[in-house]
Design an enzyme around this catalytic site. Structure first.
Site, PDB file in Angstrom:
ATOM      1  N   HIS B  50      -4.715  21.316  64.394  1.00 35.18           N
ATOM      2  CA  HIS B  50      -6.164  21.398  64.254  1.00 35.18           C
ATOM      3  C   HIS B  50      -6.895  20.911  65.497  1.00 35.18           C
ATOM      4  O   HIS B  50      -8.108  20.930  65.554  1.00 35.18           O
ATOM      5  CB  HIS B  50      -6.645  20.703  62.975  1.00 35.18           C
ATOM      6  N   ASP B  81       0.770  21.070  60.786  1.00 37.30           N
ATOM      7  CA  ASP B  81      -0.349  20.604  61.603  1.00 37.30           C
ATOM      8  C   ASP B  81       0.118  20.113  62.971  1.00 37.30           C
ATOM      9  O   ASP B  81      -0.297  19.067  63.450  1.00 37.30           O
ATOM     10  CB  ASP B  81      -1.145  19.508  60.871  1.00 37.30           C
ATOM     11  N   SER B 170      -6.439  12.418  66.077  1.00 38.41           N
ATOM     12  CA  SER B 170      -5.574  13.546  65.735  1.00 38.41           C
ATOM     13  C   SER B 170      -4.671  13.946  66.892  1.00 38.41           C
ATOM     14  O   SER B 170      -5.156  14.179  67.997  1.00 38.41           O
ATOM     15  CB  SER B 170      -6.431  14.754  65.350  1.00 38.41           C
TER      16      SER B 170
END
Lengths: 489, 421
Positions: B50, B81, B170
């Site tokens: 992402h 992910d 992230s």
């Protein structure tokens, strides 16, 4: 000052109606701008007499909707349709999710009378074409009533019995806590439209949905229909930008069906509580066609069939998804505004026919013009006709799966087995297990549900077995299935 | 701090991504910030899917030395992910930029309570280290739109940590005190305190290998939606810790064609016993099916009622519900192809059509009345079975603009539109 304005506004109307010497006199008075209290009183007295008489065609109706858990009253309006105590209530007054036998204890009240005094009525059913619900009130009340047919003048039968700018008046009813007190409403007609029924829209609220409208001579002019939403800008201290909100006055309306769209249908008294016979074509998801598209396709008017339903007369006749209906029985679809009205037009054309009737549909498919002769049949069993029972210990109502359930769930006819969870009680074992309203129950305890009767028997056996610890359902929601475990202990 | 921990810090990078978005009827560019960790001497950087996806048009990496260097996307895998970048090595050589790389630890040996650190760029604050513990080393969650609309979490469990993980963390590493990477920080619960999640290193290692080798992770699909059996063994007459519940079978999938149904119990996959009693046990089972070669035959032992039977089926390639996206500039229209998976999930009869993502006000598509969510099924009476067909129609419109007839459906209702120049 007010009366001057009213008289001036009445000018065009008087000009067209030369028969009345009195009216000509009014016009003269108005033209000179002279305010005459005497005349004003005469008008009012006249209307007061008309009002007193016509009030007898108006009633308040109360009934109770019995659900699994409770019994809720609904108060609505009714109009008297014949000398035998026939009362008509608007389509929207009753929630179609409930079966007719869940509507109980119909009571009819007179406007302005204490609500301790009421008469009971029998529910006769809903007519498929008009959408009206029909009631018949007990004999004792009939002497107090006068059907609207008593106030029909010859001109009421004409297609447009009233004209734009003409003043009309109607009756509104206050709530039960105010003895259903009647009140007077009056406004000029601003617009007459084909929607697809001829409908008038007044400049102000003119009556309540389901109650009659009269012209200045007291002739029945039409019946109030659900109001139109009006867009307002809502400003607040927090939201300075203002948001557009659509508001609908549910107690009153400025719109009414013209008399000629009402009178021919008063006799459509259902002979069956479910409203049978109901004609069925099976052309689903009708959509209007944008004017640009019509021009592009060189069509004058038309209506797209999104889906031709399996086993329907339309399918048997050879119609296909995406066909465009352009004419019915040789009559081209009219050009109606707004565009979506054409859908209601086609639906009404089907609804006014009976099962067994033939209908010729001209259809545009791609670049081809095709003609289909379709024989309408009875609509498959409807949800309101489906068997249902409530299982208290499990906490849900199982309802027979009907054809329309399959259409909504996009399931082929071969898969139309199982039952529908029509109602799920909050916090019940079924709800805790994850069962939701309208879930489709395909298996109970690992056994595929063949018929409603089987499911009902199986569920009631589960309920009766007090030693039972659990029940397992296989349900389908959207395209997915899920195994739910209902803990009974 | 441990010497190796400092070495790890030199391997953590900030990632700035400029990417294209098709959401508003026109191709727009947006920018985002994430974190990453260099995992090899030849400049492979692991981050989140992402953070860096195929929509990225420009990726720049800020090294520990605060020098910025370009990078390219090697591949991504939204299911876990994870995405893999490669630093522009020519540039690093030319500019003599130095970097180190981190090493993985065995994430299966983590235990709840173990101290871990998250390193990354929360809210753009480069090189932030936060400390916490492993709160749960086998957290299950699956989210069908979890990675920017793409599915995630079906094939792996996650590490849960209370080390502060904020937007921008992230793709950064979750490490032990000696600087070994035990996970890749991925997400946190918004509005919750210290509920952060990371992809375990053992999964990341496999995905890194696969992406660096093939640029893509290919998985098999048969179309069963699993459910945890929990204490259903009594109802299904099973031995304890045996079998997995099949909650649903996708219509039209290989499993459906083979005759599987919701409510069936899966006992064995190609002779291997299956234990799917708890949700945490489902990802490895799903992964066992996904790891089969695409097109290979798999045999499932299925219990239905008192009967147990083998069902064989050939696997298909797993695809996302999210199809390819495109912008038709002259129409002011952005679309996404209907994928087979999307069609199955939405009860469409097949994968025909493109979904409208956005219309640009004042442009032909908006003027004609198309809006977000409509599914365009045909253009000028040509069935749109591929995105290329729509592109062809747009190309000929560009050459010779004229009215075109578009057929679209909304909630299974068919409508026609004319797009005019």
């Amino acid at each position: 000052m007010t009366s001057v304005l009213i008289l001036l506004a009445g000018l065009p109307r008087s000009a067209t109606d030369k028969s009345s010497a009195l009216r000509r006199l009014w016009r003269a008075v108005a033209c000179f701008g002279v305010l005459t209290f005497l005349l004003n009183a005469a008008v009012a007295a006249d209307l007061r007499e008309l009002w007193k008489d016509r009030l007898k065609s108006v009633v308040a109706v109360e009934f109770f909707t019995e659900s699994e858990l409770d019994r809720r009253p609904t108060v609505t309006n009714g109009v008297v349709a014949d000398d035998q105590g026939l009362i008509i209530v608007q389509a929207g007054a009753m929630n179609p999710r409930f079966a007719p036998d869940q509507f109980k204890d119909f009571r009819v009240y007179l406007p302005g009378e204490p609500p301790q005094r009421f008469w009971s009525a029998v529910y006769l059913g809903q007519d498929v074409l008009s959408g009206w619900h029909f009631l018949r009130v007990v004999e004792d009340m009939r002497p107090f009533l006068a059907p609207i047919t008593r106030f029909v003048a010859d001109r009421s039968q004409n297609s447009d019995s009233v004209q734009i700018a003409q003043r009309v008046w109607g009756i509104g009813l206050r709530g039960k806590d105010e003895d259903f007190m009647p009140y007077f409403l009056e406004a000029p007609i601003g617009l007459i439209q084909t929607l697809p029924q001829r409908s008038a829209i007044c400049l102000d609220d003119i009556t309540a949905p389901g109650l009659p409208v009269f012209d200045e001579k007291g002739a029945f002019a039409g019946l109030g229909i659900a109001g139109f939403g009006q867009t307002y800008m809502q400003f607040s201290q927090r939201d300075r930008g203002g948001a557009a909100v659509v508001m609908v006055n549910i107690g009153e309306t400025s719109a009414f069906l013209l008399a000629a769209e009402v009178l021919p249908y008063l006799g459509r008294i259902p002979t069956d509580i479910f409203g049978r016979p109901v004609p069925w074509l099976g052309a689903h998801g009708l959509q209007p066609i944008d004017p640009e598209v019509l021009t592009f396709l060189k069509l004058d008017s038309g209506c797209v069939v999104s889906e031709v339903l399996a086993g329907s007369p339309a399918e048997k006749a050879g119609m296909k998804d995406r066909d465009m209906i352009v004419a019915i029985d040789g009559k081209p679809l009219p050009r109606l505004k707004p565009d979506r009205v054409v859908v209601a037009y086609v639906q009404r054309e089907i609804s006014r026919r009976r099962p067994g009737d033939g209908v010729a549909l001209a259809v545009q498919r791609g670049n081809e013009r095709l003609d289909f002769q379709v024989t309408l049949v009875e609509e498959p069993k409807m949800a309101r006709e489906a068997s249902r029972s409530y299982f208290e210990r499990l906490g849900f109502t199982a309802r027979e799966f009907v054809y329309a359930d399959g259409v909504g769930r996009r399931a082929p006819v071969a898969e139309h087995t199982g039952v529908v969870a029509h109602f799920v009680k909050a916090n019940s074992p079924a709800a805790t297990a994850g069962l939701g309203m309208d879930d489709w129950i395909k298996e109970i305890d690992g056994i595929p549900v063949a018929t409603y009767a089987d499911a009902a028997a199986q569920l009631s056996a589960i309920e009766k077995d007090l030693a039972r610890v659990e029940a397992v359902l296989l349900i389908r929601r959207g395209g997915e299935t899920q195994v739910l475990r209902i803990k009974l202990k | 701090m441990h010497r190796d921990f400092n070495r790890l810090l030199d391997a953590v990078v900030r990632i700035d991504v400029r990417e294209v978005s098709y959401d508003s009827g026109v191709k727009l560019f947006s920018a985002g910030v994430g974190s990453g960790v260099i995992m090899s001497a030849d400049g492979l950087v692991l981050t989140n899917a992402h953070v860096a996806s195929p929509k990225a048009v420009e990726i720049s990496v800020t090294l520990a030395s605060l020098e910025r260097v370009g990078a390219t996307l090697v591949g991504w895998d939204h299911w876990t992910d994870l995405a893999l970048l490669r630093l522009d090595l020519e540039e690093t050589k030319r500019r003599r930029l130095a970097f180190t790389h981190a090493k993985f630890a065995d994430s299966d040996r983590l235990y709840p309570g173990q101290i871990v650190f998250a390193v990354g760029t929360p809210h753009g604050l480069t090189r932030t280290v936060t400390r916490g513990i492993i709160s749960n080393n086998r957290r299950y969650f699956q989210d069908n739109t979890g990675v920017r609309g793409y599915e995630t979490g079906a094939f792996n469990t996650w590490l849960q940590t209370d080390a502060a993980i904020n937007p921008g963390n992230s793709g950064g590493p979750l490490v032990t005190e000696n600087g070994s990477v035990v996970g890749i920080s991925s997400r946190g619960y918004l509005g919750a305190n210290n509920l952060g999640f990371a992809i375990p290193a053992n999964i990341a290692r496999r995905v890194l290998d696969g992406l660096s080798r093939d640029g893509v992770i290919i998985r098999s699909y048969i179309g069963v939606v699993p459910g945890a059996l929990r204490d259903f063994e009594g109802f299904y007459s099973l031995a304890l810790n045996t079998g997995m519940l099949i909650n649903s079978v996708d219509p039209g999938s290989p499993a459906a064609a083979a005759g599987l149904r919701g409510g069936d119990i899966l006992l064995e996959i190609d002779g291997q016993n299956v234990d799917g009693r708890f949700p945490e046990q489902l990802p490895p089972i799903e992964n066992a099916i996904a790891s089969l070669a695409v097109g290979s035959t798999v045999t499932l032992k299925i219990k239905r009622g008192s009967e147990t039977k083998d069902y064989s089926m050939a696997t298909e390639r797993l695809e996302s519900q999210v199809g390819e996206e495109w912008a038709f500039e002259k129409w002011g229209l952005t679309v996404r192809k209907v994928s087979r998976a999307y069609a199955r999930a939405n009860q469409l009869s097949d994968a025909t059509g493109v979904i409208v993502l956005g219309v640009q006000p004042g442009f032909p598509a908006a003027v004609a009345g198309l809006s977000r969510g409509d599914i365009i099924t045909s253009i000028n009476q040509v069935k749109i079975t591929s995105l290329d067909l729509a592109k062809e129609a747009h190309a000929s419109y560009e050459v010779r603009p004229g009215p075109i007839l578009v057929e679209a459906q909304r909630n299974f209702r068919m409508s026609l539109y004319v797009l005019k120049p």
